[in-house]
Design a protein around this motif. Structure first.
Motif, PDB file in Angstrom:
ATOM      1  N   ALA A  40       0.837  -1.207   0.000  1.00 57.03           N
ATOM      2  CA  ALA A  40       0.000   0.000   0.000  1.00 57.03           C
ATOM      3  C   ALA A  40       0.865   1.247   0.000  1.00 57.03           C
ATOM      4  O   ALA A  40       0.576   2.226  -0.683  1.00 57.03           O
ATOM      5  N   ALA A  41       1.925   1.169   0.772  1.00 57.23           N
ATOM      6  CA  ALA A  41       2.804   2.333   0.843  1.00 57.23           C
ATOM      7  C   ALA A  41       3.473   2.597  -0.490  1.00 57.23           C
ATOM      8  O   ALA A  41       3.751   3.734  -0.849  1.00 57.23           O
ATOM      9  N   PRO A  44       0.813   4.514  -3.960  1.00 58.11           N
ATOM     10  CA  PRO A  44      -0.056   5.581  -3.509  1.00 58.11           C
ATOM     11  C   PRO A  44      -1.236   5.789  -4.448  1.00 58.11           C
ATOM     12  O   PRO A  44      -1.194   5.408  -5.611  1.00 58.11           O
ATOM     13  N   GLY A  49      -9.372   7.181  -6.961  1.00 60.05           N
ATOM     14  CA  GLY A  49      -9.115   5.822  -6.504  1.00 60.05           C
ATOM     15  C   GLY A  49      -7.990   5.113  -7.204  1.00 60.05           C
ATOM     16  O   GLY A  49      -7.660   3.985  -6.856  1.00 60.05           O
TER      17      GLY A  49
ATOM     18  N   LEU B 199      -0.514  15.918   7.187  1.00 59.08           N
ATOM     19  CA  LEU B 199      -0.269  14.517   7.536  1.00 59.08           C
ATOM     20  C   LEU B 199      -1.254  13.621   6.785  1.00 59.08           C
ATOM     21  O   LEU B 199      -0.867  12.570   6.249  1.00 59.08           O
ATOM     22  N   ALA B 201      -2.639  14.199   3.979  1.00 57.44           N
ATOM     23  CA  ALA B 201      -2.240  14.135   2.573  1.00 57.44           C
ATOM     24  C   ALA B 201      -1.099  13.150   2.377  1.00 57.44           C
ATOM     25  O   ALA B 201      -1.079  12.387   1.397  1.00 57.44           O
ATOM     26  N   MET B 202      -0.159  13.162   3.306  1.00 58.42           N
ATOM     27  CA  MET B 202       0.976  12.247   3.190  1.00 58.42           C
ATOM     28  C   MET B 202       0.530  10.799   3.413  1.00 58.42           C
ATOM     29  O   MET B 202       0.989   9.887   2.735  1.00 58.42           O
ATOM     30  N   LEU B 203      -0.368  10.607   4.354  1.00 60.13           N
ATOM     31  CA  LEU B 203      -0.875   9.252   4.601  1.00 60.13           C
ATOM     32  C   LEU B 203      -1.668   8.763   3.390  1.00 60.13           C
ATOM     33  O   LEU B 203      -1.577   7.601   3.001  1.00 60.13           O
ATOM     34  N   PHE B 204      -2.399   9.657   2.815  1.00 65.29           N
ATOM     35  CA  PHE B 204      -3.173   9.315   1.617  1.00 65.29           C
ATOM     36  C   PHE B 204      -2.222   8.884   0.492  1.00 65.29           C
ATOM     37  O   PHE B 204      -2.427   7.880  -0.179  1.00 65.29           O
ATOM     38  N   ARG B 205      -1.168   9.660   0.360  1.00 67.26           N
ATOM     39  CA  ARG B 205      -0.191   9.357  -0.684  1.00 67.26           C
ATOM     40  C   ARG B 205       0.484   8.004  -0.438  1.00 67.26           C
ATOM     41  O   ARG B 205       0.813   7.281  -1.361  1.00 67.26           O
ATOM     42  N   SER B 206       0.664   7.682   0.840  1.00 65.67           N
ATOM     43  CA  SER B 206       1.345   6.419   1.138  1.00 65.67           C
ATOM     44  C   SER B 206       0.373   5.240   1.195  1.00 65.67           C
ATOM     45  O   SER B 206       0.771   4.119   1.461  1.00 65.67           O
ATOM     46  N   GLY B 207      -0.902   5.512   0.984  1.00 68.56           N
ATOM     47  CA  GLY B 207      -1.871   4.428   0.917  1.00 68.56           C
ATOM     48  C   GLY B 207      -2.534   4.097   2.233  1.00 68.56           C
ATOM     49  O   GLY B 207      -3.303   3.137   2.316  1.00 68.56           O
ATOM     50  N   SER B 208      -2.284   4.873   3.267  1.00 71.49           N
ATOM     51  CA  SER B 208      -2.923   4.628   4.571  1.00 71.49           C
ATOM     52  C   SER B 208      -4.238   5.394   4.620  1.00 71.49           C
ATOM     53  O   SER B 208      -4.342   6.446   5.260  1.00 71.49           O
ATOM     54  N   PHE B 209      -5.229   4.849   3.944  1.00 75.13           N
ATOM     55  CA  PHE B 209      -6.443   5.625   3.727  1.00 75.13           C
ATOM     56  C   PHE B 209      -7.251   5.861   5.000  1.00 75.13           C
ATOM     57  O   PHE B 209      -7.808   6.935   5.198  1.00 75.13           O
ATOM     58  N   LYS B 211      -6.201   6.006   8.078  1.00 73.43           N
ATOM     59  CA  LYS B 211      -5.508   7.006   8.913  1.00 73.43           C
ATOM     60  C   LYS B 211      -5.586   8.384   8.267  1.00 73.43           C
ATOM     61  O   LYS B 211      -5.694   9.404   8.955  1.00 73.43           O
ATOM     62  N   LEU B 232      -9.580  16.772  -0.046  1.00 70.83           N
ATOM     63  CA  LEU B 232      -8.787  15.594   0.311  1.00 70.83           C
ATOM     64  C   LEU B 232      -9.689  14.515   0.917  1.00 70.83           C
ATOM     65  O   LEU B 232      -9.573  13.335   0.596  1.00 70.83           O
ATOM     66  N   ASN B 235     -11.404  12.809  -1.790  1.00 69.01           N
ATOM     67  CA  ASN B 235     -10.540  11.883  -2.525  1.00 69.01           C
ATOM     68  C   ASN B 235     -10.299  10.596  -1.744  1.00 69.01           C
ATOM     69  O   ASN B 235     -10.222   9.511  -2.323  1.00 69.01           O
ATOM     70  N   SER B 238     -13.456   8.615  -1.915  1.00 68.42           N
ATOM     71  CA  SER B 238     -13.590   8.086  -3.269  1.00 68.42           C
ATOM     72  C   SER B 238     -12.701   6.862  -3.450  1.00 68.42           C
ATOM     73  O   SER B 238     -13.115   5.858  -4.027  1.00 68.42           O
ATOM     74  N   THR B 239     -11.473   6.969  -2.911  1.00 68.09           N
ATOM     75  CA  THR B 239     -10.540   5.841  -2.998  1.00 68.09           C
ATOM     76  C   THR B 239     -11.099   4.626  -2.256  1.00 68.09           C
ATOM     77  O   THR B 239     -10.839   3.491  -2.623  1.00 68.09           O
TER      78      THR B 239
END
Lengths: 398, 276
Positions: A40-41, A44, A49, B199, B201-209, B211, B232, B235, B238-239
């Motif tokens: 997941a990390a 991104p 989605g 934070l 936004a960064m978590l979103f980018r890293s896939g920790s939806f 959180k 955000l 988004n 939506s993800t």
């Protein structure tokens, strides 16, 4: 979150070890089951989605900020401590999101920091580039590496500080440490937030990283009725004193208490920067006036005849000299002047103590265009005329 | 000094307009006129005390005094900082000091301004000064417009602000902000909403939806006026295939900022997804 063992309490040995390395060396021991998986990390997402690289992170802050790449100034252990002992924890560390700052999301092997330390920090704490860019007075240690003072994981101190002020601050500011141990100490350094009571450790509009002008800081405490010195003697409520006495000594008027006082501690009464006599009478000795002579010219006292050294003169006869310059019972500055504020011009006192029963003898000073008068006081009415000024005024008259 | 000489130096006028209490200072008031005199210069030659420049800085000091030595260095920096301004800088020092001592002090401080010798402290007395160091700012008509006594904190900043105000390059409110600066407190909470947002936004980018959603909601609880935070949140939802909720978040973002790009794109993506 479960307790983490303190992985290392040993100090990173060299001040030249880059903070990035320090971060790398500190494993992020996130709680089990709270760590996003690596996949997941690594993938991104983007709006809608699908995987993406961009995220709506606020950008542009600190465009004018000049980045500084510098080694760690102090040997700091940035390893996390046992969570049971921690008072503060960094959000990403507490939630196990190592990859917010590190290359990997593996708490056992998070890899190096993604970027130089402050770049990593500022990617979330994005107000700081603007702060450093906009303020002239900056703490170079903060500007260089946040980890000079903060542990990016957790800490036994508030605000992730590696140790509490003043211990943290005097680690570098050793002269202040010496002053704190002087004979006369200042409660501001030992109470409340200590150094941070008066200083902003990041940046400030005022020199010396002061939060505000000295006076505005001092009156935060010295505007109360219950403040006492180290010996229990009540200290003045300055707000009341100044409100009731409109003639202010120049440093008071300019909010610069530090012109006369040493706020960190010192060897003189009332934290004064130099010697100031505590008595009404003293044999004349320039050393008795060391504090006052830091600004006022000693010619004011030791010149018998003058037309320039003081306006307290009768013609050319220097009346400061007459009052002060005596081998036995010379009057000290405090005999006639208030040091902070008074109702009379030149901070002349309303009254002076006389005898041992607390009686106050009125000074009855009156200023006029060409000099002044003291009436029914230590002496009978005596006037003085500032001859040179009188001449000017006469000439200027139509 | 004779009364006649003194009368040449000072004529009276009191047009107090400073920012201090009128009773607070023991020196010539703003508005006092200073007469020009020609004086010897420590570095050599002669110089008029005053000129025609719209702002003229007279810096009084003593070479034997700690405060003066500290301020001399600051004044050297002031000179450099204001080098491009139409100013006349003049140091003024009592003629009782030896020229060699003065030259050494001037050089050590890095002062570039000519320093004139005040014969018998006449200029000092004309300004009714009782202390040094200090700066007097005089206008083109030789009228005192500001008196800056020694300050351990912000002396140079104060001098510069007074000069810029005199030159019309600083407003009264800007000057007041320098003389009485607002507190720069360490505010740990002011930017918390923004920090949660970043934070998230960064978590979103890293896939920790999950959180990321938690963080952006914290941000919005603290500050609901940030369109980007609503976008955000949209988004993230939506993800997580919660397009209905996401559209609600995008709508909030667009209500705050109709051109919010992430919200526009995210809303359209959601609508497309729902159509499918």
């Amino acid at each position: 979150m479960n307790a983490h063992p303190c992985t290392s309490l040993s100090w990173i040995g060299s001040a030249l070890v880059a903070a990035a390395l320090a971060l790398t060396a500190a494993p992020c021991l996130a709680a089990k089951g709270k760590i996003p998986d690596k996949k997941a990390a690594a993938t991104p997402a983007k709006p809608g989605g699908k995987p993406a690289q961009a995220a709506p992170v606020a950008q542009g802050a600190g465009a004018a900020y000049k980045e500084i790449s510098a080694p760690q100034r102090r040997p700091v252990n940035v390893s996390p401590c046992d969570n049971k002992e921690a008072v503060s924890a960094h959000g990403p560390y507490a939630s196990g999101d190592c990859s917010i700052c590190h290359a990997k999301n593996d708490p056992k092997d998070p890899g190096p920091a993604q970027k130089p330390v402050n770049k990593v920090c500022f990617s979330c704490h994005d107000e700081f580039p603007d702060l450093f860019a906009s303020l002239k007075n900056r703490h170079i240690v903060a500007e260089e590496n946040c980890t000079n003072c903060h542990n990016p994981h957790n800490s036994k101190q508030a605000h992730l500080l590696v140790s509490r002020p003043p211990v943290l601050c005097v680690g570098c500011h050793t002269k202040i440490k010496d002053k704190m141990q002087a004979r006369v100490q200042h409660g501001a350094l030992t109470q409340g937030a200590s150094c941070v009571n008066c200083h902003n450790p990041h940046a400030s509009k005022v020199e010396k990283l002061l939060i505000a002008m000295p006076f505005d800081l001092c009156v935060n405490c010295h505007s109360k009725d219950d403040i006492t010195d180290g010996e229990g003697k009540k200290l003045a409520n300055f707000k009341m004193l100044l409100d009731g006495n409109p003639v202010h000594h120049a440093p008071v008027a300019d909010k610069d208490c530090s012109a006369c006082h040493q706020p960190h501690g010192g060897d003189n009464f009332r934290l004064l920067g130099d010697f100031y006599p505590s008595h009404f009478y003293a044999p004349f000795n320039p050393e008795n006036y060391a504090l006052c002579f830091e600004c006022h010219d000693s010619k004011m006292i030791n010149t018998k005849e003058t037309t320039t050294a003081t306006r307290f003169r009768n013609g050319t006869r220097n009346l400061h000299y007459v009052h002060v310059n005596k081998p036995d019972r010379g009057r000290t500055c405090r005999a006639c002047h208030e040091v902070h504020a008074s109702k009379q011009p030149f901070q002349v006192r309303d009254s002076v103590p006389f005898g041992s029963k607390g009686w106050l003898l009125q000074v009855n000073f009156k200023k006029n265009a060409d000099g002044g008068t003291c009436d029914k006081t230590c002496h009978t009415a005596k006037s003085y005329v500032n001859a040179a000024k009188a001449a000017v005024n006469t000439q200027a008259a139509p | 000094m004779t009364a006649a000489r003194r009368s040449l130096l000072v004529s009276c006028a009191v047009l107090w307009s400073g920012l201090h209490s009128p009773l607070a200072t023991a020196h010539a008031a703003n508005g006092t006129m200073i007469a020009d005199v020609e004086l010897n210069v420590v570095q050599g030659g002669k110089r008029h005390l005053l000129g025609k420049e719209p702002a003229q800085v007279l810096f009084f000091f003593r070479p034997d005094q700690e405060h003066s030595r500290a301020v001399m260095k600051q004044m050297a920096q002031c000179e450099r900082d204001l080098a491009a301004k139409p100013l006349r800088w003049t140091g003024v020092v009592s003629d009782r000091f030896a020229v060699t001592e003065l030259k050494a002090a001037i050089e050590q401080a890095g002062l570039a301004m000519p320093v004139v010798l005040d014969v018998g402290d006449a200029v000092y007395a004309a300004l009714e000064a009782v202390q040094v160091p200090f700066v007097v700012i005089v206008d083109g008509a030789h009228k005192v417009v500001a008196f800056v006594p020694f300050m351990k904190i912000n002396f140079c900043e104060t001098v510069k602000a007074r000069v810029l105000f005199q030159l019309g390059e600083m407003t009264a409110s800007q000057l007041a902000a320098v003389l009485d600066p607002p507190a720069s407190k360490v505010n740990f909470d002011a930017s918390l909403a923004r920090r949660h947002f970043t934070l998230a936004a960064m978590l979103f980018r890293s896939g920790s939806f999950d959180k990321a959603l938690e963080a952006v909601q914290k941000s919005l609880e603290l500050d609901a006026s940030r369109a980007a935070a609503h976008a955000l949140r949209g988004n993230i939802l939506s993800t997580q295939d919660k397009c209905k909720d996401a559209i609600g978040a995008f709508d909030k973002a667009l209500a705050l900022d109709g051109a919010q790009a992430d919200a526009l794109a995210g809303r359209q993506a959601c609508l497309d997804k729902l159509k499918k």
